[in-house]
Design a protein around this motif. Structure first.
Motif, short mmCIF file in Angstrom:
data_model
loop_
_atom_site.label_atom_id
_atom_site.label_comp_id
_atom_site.label_asym_id
_atom_site.label_seq_id
_atom_site.Cartn_x
_atom_site.Cartn_y
_atom_site.Cartn_z
N PHE B 45 0.83 -1.20 0.00
CA PHE B 45 0.00 0.00 0.00
C PHE B 45 0.86 1.25 0.00
N GLN B 48 -3.94 6.25 -0.12
CA GLN B 48 -5.34 6.21 -0.50
C GLN B 48 -5.86 7.64 -0.60
N ASN B 55 -5.93 10.25 2.64
CA ASN B 55 -6.35 9.94 4.01
C ASN B 55 -5.73 8.64 4.51
N GLY B 56 -4.55 8.35 4.04
CA GLY B 56 -3.83 7.19 4.55
C GLY B 56 -2.60 6.96 3.71
N TRP B 97 -14.14 3.97 1.75
CA TRP B 97 -12.87 3.58 2.36
C TRP B 97 -12.54 2.13 2.05
N THR B 98 -11.29 1.88 1.75
CA THR B 98 -10.88 0.59 1.21
C THR B 98 -11.17 -0.56 2.15
N GLY B 99 -11.23 -0.31 3.43
CA GLY B 99 -11.49 -1.40 4.35
C GLY B 99 -12.93 -1.85 4.38
N GLN B 100 -13.81 -1.00 3.90
CA GLN B 100 -15.24 -1.30 3.99
C GLN B 100 -15.80 -1.94 2.72
N TYR B 101 -15.14 -1.70 1.62
CA TYR B 101 -15.66 -2.14 0.33
C TYR B 101 -14.57 -2.88 -0.45
N GLU B 102 -15.04 -3.75 -1.34
CA GLU B 102 -14.07 -4.43 -2.19
C GLU B 102 -13.43 -3.42 -3.13
N GLN B 103 -12.21 -3.71 -3.50
CA GLN B 103 -11.48 -2.84 -4.41
C GLN B 103 -11.42 -3.47 -5.80
N PHE B 105 -9.24 -3.45 -9.15
CA PHE B 105 -7.90 -3.11 -9.57
C PHE B 105 -7.80 -2.92 -11.08
#
Lengths: 110, 114
Positions: B45, B48, B55-56, B97-103, B105
């Protein structure tokens, strides 16, 4: 943030067999995601399982999550040559930053 | 196909140069993440962007910087290129936010630094 540790590092099976890989992580999570990467289709999301879920299915894929043991497993049933890929488990905490580990390299031979 | 596109596909640069990589996110997605993947390793990573703000950030030096535009497309800029920057650079978009939803690519940009 944290990364998952996949086990085994490599797996070789024949077409039609089932493949199981495991994932361990260290701290509390909101959810855990599994991804697959091969040369043909790139990096693809497979399943997202939330911390309050214990099992999830998608086609030939079955994912389990045991938050008390901080572990997850991915089962691929009736494997095909097209399942040859690297598989990554990605735990996510409340912050949401995703860290990928080294993955499990699966080879399915005809 | 995810609908996430990246350009260019391949790029060769010389050590010390600067490079800009581009990513168009999937329609309806407001979050873009960037990853660096060295050969034989999992993606690492970089940072983001959520609604145009970073924000990260992962463990990457400040010479890695980015932008997200109002249409949620994004750029990754790398200054003072080093040989170790040679890698596949992946961008991913998601609904939040990437942790809540699939990404989802993109296919990646292969950067070679000589």
């Amino acid at each position: 943030s944290q990364q998952g540790e996949e086990d085994p590092q490599a797996l070789s099976i024949q077409e039609g067999e089932n493949a199981t890989m495991n994932c361990s992580y260290k701290t509390s999570i909101n959810n855990l995601q599994w991804y697959r990467q091969n040369s043909g289709r790139g990096l693809v999301h497979l399943i997202l399982i939330r911390s309050n879920e214990r099992e999830k299915h998608s086609g030939r894929l079955r994912v389990t999550l045991d938050t008390s043991k901080k572990s997850s497993s991915l089962l691929i049933t009736a494997s095909r040559a097209a399942d040859t890929a690297s598989y990554f488990c990605v735990p996510s905490d409340s912050w949401g930053k995703l860290q990928f580990g080294a993955g499990t390299q699966v080879v399915v031979t005809p | 196909e995810t609908g996430v596109t990246q350009s260019p596909t391949h790029l060769i640069k010389t050590r010390g140069q600067q490079v800009t990589l581009r990513c168009s996110s999937q329609s309806g997605h407001n979050t873009v993440s960037w990853y660096q993947q060295a050969l034989g390793q999992g993606p690492q990573f970089i940072f983001q962007y959520y609604r145009e703000e970073e924000n990260g950030r992962g463990n990457f030096p400040p010479r890695f910087s980015g932008l997200q535009f109002p249409n949620y497309s994004s750029e990754l800029n790398v200054n003072a290129l080093e040989l170790d920057d040679s890698a596949l650079y992946l961008c991913a978009s998601s609904q939040g936010w990437t942790g809540q939803y699939e990404q989802y690519f993109g296919p990646g940009t292969r950067l070679t630094v000589t």
